[in-house]
Design a protein around this motif. Structure first.
Motif, mmCIF file in Angstrom:
data_model
loop_
_atom_site.group_PDB
_atom_site.id
_atom_site.type_symbol
_atom_site.label_atom_id
_atom_site.label_comp_id
_atom_site.label_asym_id
_atom_site.label_seq_id
_atom_site.Cartn_x
_atom_site.Cartn_y
_atom_site.Cartn_z
ATOM 1 N N SER A 48 63.044 -2.141 67.627
ATOM 2 C CA SER A 48 63.390 -2.543 69.014
ATOM 3 C C SER A 48 65.256 -2.296 69.205
ATOM 4 O O SER A 48 65.598 -2.426 70.419
ATOM 5 C CB SER A 48 62.894 -3.792 69.284
ATOM 6 N N ALA A 49 65.583 -3.489 68.001
ATOM 7 C CA ALA A 49 66.796 -3.485 68.148
ATOM 8 C C ALA A 49 67.415 -2.003 67.870
ATOM 9 O O ALA A 49 68.629 -1.631 68.850
ATOM 10 C CB ALA A 49 66.861 -4.634 67.244
ATOM 11 N N VAL A 50 67.244 -1.610 67.488
ATOM 12 C CA VAL A 50 67.559 0.130 66.921
ATOM 13 C C VAL A 50 67.850 0.624 68.039
ATOM 14 O O VAL A 50 69.109 1.229 68.649
ATOM 15 C CB VAL A 50 66.991 0.729 66.266
ATOM 16 N N ALA A 51 66.357 0.578 69.131
ATOM 17 C CA ALA A 51 67.102 1.967 70.071
ATOM 18 C C ALA A 51 67.981 0.986 71.163
ATOM 19 O O ALA A 51 67.902 1.386 71.986
ATOM 20 C CB ALA A 51 65.167 1.472 70.831
ATOM 21 N N ARG A 52 67.663 -0.329 71.801
ATOM 22 C CA ARG A 52 68.941 -0.876 72.763
ATOM 23 C C ARG A 52 70.098 -0.643 72.153
ATOM 24 O O ARG A 52 70.462 -0.750 72.936
ATOM 25 C CB ARG A 52 68.376 -2.425 72.250
ATOM 26 N N GLY A 53 70.668 -0.488 70.994
ATOM 27 C CA GLY A 53 71.658 0.389 70.731
ATOM 28 C C GLY A 53 72.009 1.735 71.172
ATOM 29 O O GLY A 53 73.196 1.646 71.187
ATOM 30 N N ILE A 54 71.377 2.069 71.011
ATOM 31 C CA ILE A 54 71.143 3.783 71.162
ATOM 32 C C ILE A 54 72.014 4.256 73.038
ATOM 33 O O ILE A 54 73.133 4.624 72.861
ATOM 34 C CB ILE A 54 69.738 4.433 71.130
ATOM 35 N N SER A 55 71.387 2.777 73.645
ATOM 36 C CA SER A 55 71.238 4.233 74.957
ATOM 37 C C SER A 55 73.398 3.613 75.478
ATOM 38 O O SER A 55 73.560 4.380 76.033
ATOM 39 C CB SER A 55 70.584 3.142 76.497
ATOM 40 N N PRO A 56 73.593 2.550 75.021
ATOM 41 C CA PRO A 56 75.308 2.061 75.273
ATOM 42 C C PRO A 56 76.264 3.541 74.765
ATOM 43 O O PRO A 56 77.359 3.468 74.772
ATOM 44 C CB PRO A 56 75.227 0.924 74.475
ATOM 45 N N ASN A 57 75.991 4.039 73.578
ATOM 46 C CA ASN A 57 76.717 4.676 72.602
ATOM 47 C C ASN A 57 76.087 6.071 73.479
ATOM 48 O O ASN A 57 77.206 7.215 73.168
ATOM 49 C CB ASN A 57 76.152 4.760 71.306
ATOM 50 N N LEU A 58 75.047 6.503 74.066
ATOM 51 C CA LEU A 58 74.871 8.003 74.309
ATOM 52 C C LEU A 58 75.548 7.508 75.785
ATOM 53 O O LEU A 58 76.222 8.476 76.441
ATOM 54 C CB LEU A 58 73.249 7.761 75.207
ATOM 55 N N ALA A 59 75.940 6.482 76.684
ATOM 56 C CA ALA A 59 76.515 6.346 77.923
ATOM 57 C C ALA A 59 77.994 6.956 77.233
ATOM 58 O O ALA A 59 78.913 7.224 78.143
ATOM 59 C CB ALA A 59 76.731 5.359 78.502
ATOM 60 N N LEU A 60 78.493 6.185 76.285
ATOM 61 C CA LEU A 60 79.915 6.168 75.866
ATOM 62 C C LEU A 60 80.045 8.354 75.918
ATOM 63 O O LEU A 60 81.418 9.044 76.426
ATOM 64 C CB LEU A 60 80.494 5.749 74.891
ATOM 65 N N ILE A 61 79.033 8.588 75.850
ATOM 66 C CA ILE A 61 79.425 10.756 75.159
ATOM 67 C C ILE A 61 79.307 10.958 76.681
ATOM 68 O O ILE A 61 80.253 12.043 77.152
ATOM 69 C CB ILE A 61 78.347 10.886 74.163
#
Length: 626
Positions: A138-151
């Motif tokens: 769950s913690a890993v999944a929550r960390g993906i969206s901010p990085n995707l947004a930066l791209i």
């Protein structure tokens, strides 16, 4: 029959039955233990295992950890911190390599603890690992969206349907992107182990390519600009050797993940050869990449000027390479996706192993006949992880992930000591074989006039104490019994000493009059246990225990004892808040075990027979069926 024991009478009543259930042990899965229904697919080879190990280990932490540890602890000596942490993790890897090749079944540390220690400890380990993988995923999944947004152009770059939203009137930020990604990975895992591992291999390869880009291009910049980070008046150890060692304790958690390889042991084609190689190479590659990245980044920018949140991106940006930020951010996304797969892969197998043993409902042990995957356990894992990822900010619970891993590492090291010095000398057989057991026992009793070892240890029991005919015991038997007794007590004293030493050394608030004597007591117990184990012979049964011909852990008992000490030290330093949260989860686990697991355990009615005679009973049983 004289060899049977009425355990309820001799055990002291119903309460003693609870204690005996905690220490009953299962046998190593072998040709004699046929699983019901369909089998997991034997599809994995060394490249698959490396993909699982590297993918689960190298998460986005390396993209952040480098800056935090360099600024606060290690300075330019960051690479040495990673090296020492890698060596410490390697001690656990040695233990995992032996146990996974000897006992190649799903369940990892839960499985090994059940075989070597007992049902109670195995339940705690399995229950803690369930928490670890659920929160970790769950913690890993929550960390993906901010990085995707930066791209996609910044914090608000994602489409509205994927972006985070705060629920009006509630202090809850939902993350649809995280939940969707968990469902995608869950669906991929349901397709089959070979397919999901191939996909994880591709994502992991992309992440490794980004890290190699950082190493190669960063080295070019370093040689071009003169490695400014190493030309400092503070020297190589600005925080001293103590700071470097403190950094090692922090980055140790960046190596957590290689144990995911062991959870897929049952799906490996040649586990005796491939599992040790896969675990070893995965850990070596991770350590090498971590060290090379840290050498380059610390050299490009002085440690005190590093950005604690985006150290690698900011290092390249400071050298007018803004375009590299997009590549590095993409690498972080790939690392997170691979870590998500690595977090969700082991848990269904642990649920399946616990359900096979009767400790959880049997629905989790069902294996799909076409994909050879525990689909129901995988879907249940995905639903829990997706729900947590959607509703909860689980970053503050991240410390709970470490508890499960460190407990598992500790128990695996203890299991190696038990396997070498006091391996189980009995096997549980199902009560359906009672007639065959009686027949073999009567035959042995009449042919050898009680000169043989007793056939049956106990019925409906699990304590490791056979009923012995004292008159038939010779000097050799007594010598062997004493050796096992000394070894068992030495292992216990070693564990107690490691805990006392770790706790007292970490409790800086204790007054010296209490702290130093406690350290002395703990160190003395630890040293006494090490000396005792080093001075007695290892059990001859270790050569034939489990599946022979696999990897053998070196430097026993020293290596496992050092491993126990390191992991216990890290456990007691996790903080009281983390332990308070974990205690609630473990208390729930105790309630589930008492009211369900203990009663439904596959060993509840087992008959324990000496290992020497178990094969004979199986042969006679198979002969009667033929």
């Amino acid at each position: 029959m004289g060899f049977l024991v009425d355990t309820q009478k001799e055990g002291g009543g119903h309460s003693w039955g609870y204690v005996r259930s905690l220490v009953r042990r299962k046998q190593v899965d072998s040709a004699n233990s046929k699983s019901q229904g369909h089998q997991l697919a034997k599809a994995l080879t060394v490249p698959h295992l490396i993909a699982i190990g590297v993918g689960a280990t190298i998460g986005a932490g390396v993209y952040i950890l480098v800056g935090t540890v360099a600024r606060e602890h290690s300075g330019p000596s960051l690479a040495l911190s990673f090296l020492i942490a890698g060596i410490a993790a390697g001690l656990s890897a040695f233990c995992y390599a032996e146990l996974s090749s000897r006992c190649p079944s799903a369940g990892s540390a839960y499985h090994y603890s059940y075989i070597c220690v007992g049902e109670g400890v195995a339940w705690i380990i399995g229950w803690a690992l369930i928490l670890e993988y659920t929160i970790g995923g769950s913690a890993v999944a929550r960390g993906i969206s901010p990085n995707l947004a930066l791209i996609f152009g910044g914090e608000n770059g994602l489409p509205a349907i994927l972006a985070r939203h705060q629920i009006p009137g509630l202090d809850i930020v939902v993350d649809p992107c995280a939940a969707i990604l968990v469902f995608i990975v869950t669906g991929l895992l349901c397709l089959g182990i070979k397919e999901s591992t191939f996909a994880q291999g591709i994502v992991t390869a992309a992440n490794v390519c980004v890290l190699l880009f950082v190493i190669v291009v960063g080295s070019y910049l370093g040689f071009k600009t003169g490695w400014a980070g190493y030309e400092l008046p503070t020297g190589f150890f600005p925080f001293g050797v103590d700071g470097m060692l403190a950094g090692s304790a922090t980055v140790f958690f960046a190596f957590i993940g290689f144990d995911s390889v062991a959870s897929a042991a049952e799906e490996v084609r040649n586990p005796q050869r491939d599992l040790p190689i896969g675990i070893g190479l995965a850990l070596f590659l991770c350590c090498a990449l971590y060290m090379m990245v840290s050498i380059v980044i610390v050299g490009l920018v002085p440690y005190y000027a590093m950005d604690p949140d985006t150290p690698i991106s900011s290092a390249f940006a400071s050298h007018d390479m803004q375009w590299a930020v997009y590549i590095i951010t993409l690498g972080a996304v790939m690392a997170l996706c691979s870590a998500l797969m690595g977090a969700l892969l082991p848990q269904p197998r642990i649920l399946m192993a616990m359900a096979r043993d009767g400790l959880l409902p049997s629905i989790f042990s069902d294996i799909n006949k076409s994909t050879h995957v525990p689909v129901k356990a995988t879907v249940a894992t995905g639903l829990c992880a997706a729900t947590l990822a959607f509703f909860m900010e689980v970053s503050q619970l991240a410390g709970m992930v470490s508890v499960g891993t460190l407990l598992a590492f500790t128990m695996v090291a203890i299991s190696v000591l038990i396997l070498r010095f006091v391996p189980p000398d009995e096997q549980p057989l199902p009560s359906s074989l009672q007639e065959r057991i009686d027949s073999v026992s009567d035959h042995i009793g009449t042919s050898s006039s009680s000169q043989q070892q007793p056939l049956i240890f106990k019925n409906d029991a699990s304590i490791d104490i056979p009923v012995k005919n004292q008159e038939a015991l010779g000097c050799c038997a007594l010598s062997e019994e004493n050796r096992r007794m000394v070894a068992g007590w030495s292992i216990m004293f070693t564990c107690i000493g490691a805990f006392i030493l770790s706790y007292s050394a970490s409790s800086l608030s204790f007054p010296g009059l209490i702290r130093y004597p406690l350290c002395g007591i703990g160190g003395s117990l630890l040293l006494a246990g090490l000396i005792a184990l080093s001075s007695i012979d290892q059990d001859d049964a270790r050569h034939t225990f489990g599946h022979s011909g696999g990897y053998i852990c070196p430097f026993v008992p020293l290596l496992p004892i050092i491993c126990i000490l390191i992991n216990m030290y890290l456990l007691v330093n996790l903080g009281s808040a983390t332990w308070a949260r974990v205690s609630v989860w473990l208390l729930i686990g105790v309630i589930v075990y008492v009211f369900y697991g203990r009663k439904h355990s596959s060993l509840a009615n087992a008959v324990y027979v000496t290992t020497a005679h178990a094969e004979e009973i199986y042969r006679e049983h198979e002969g009667s069926l033929a």
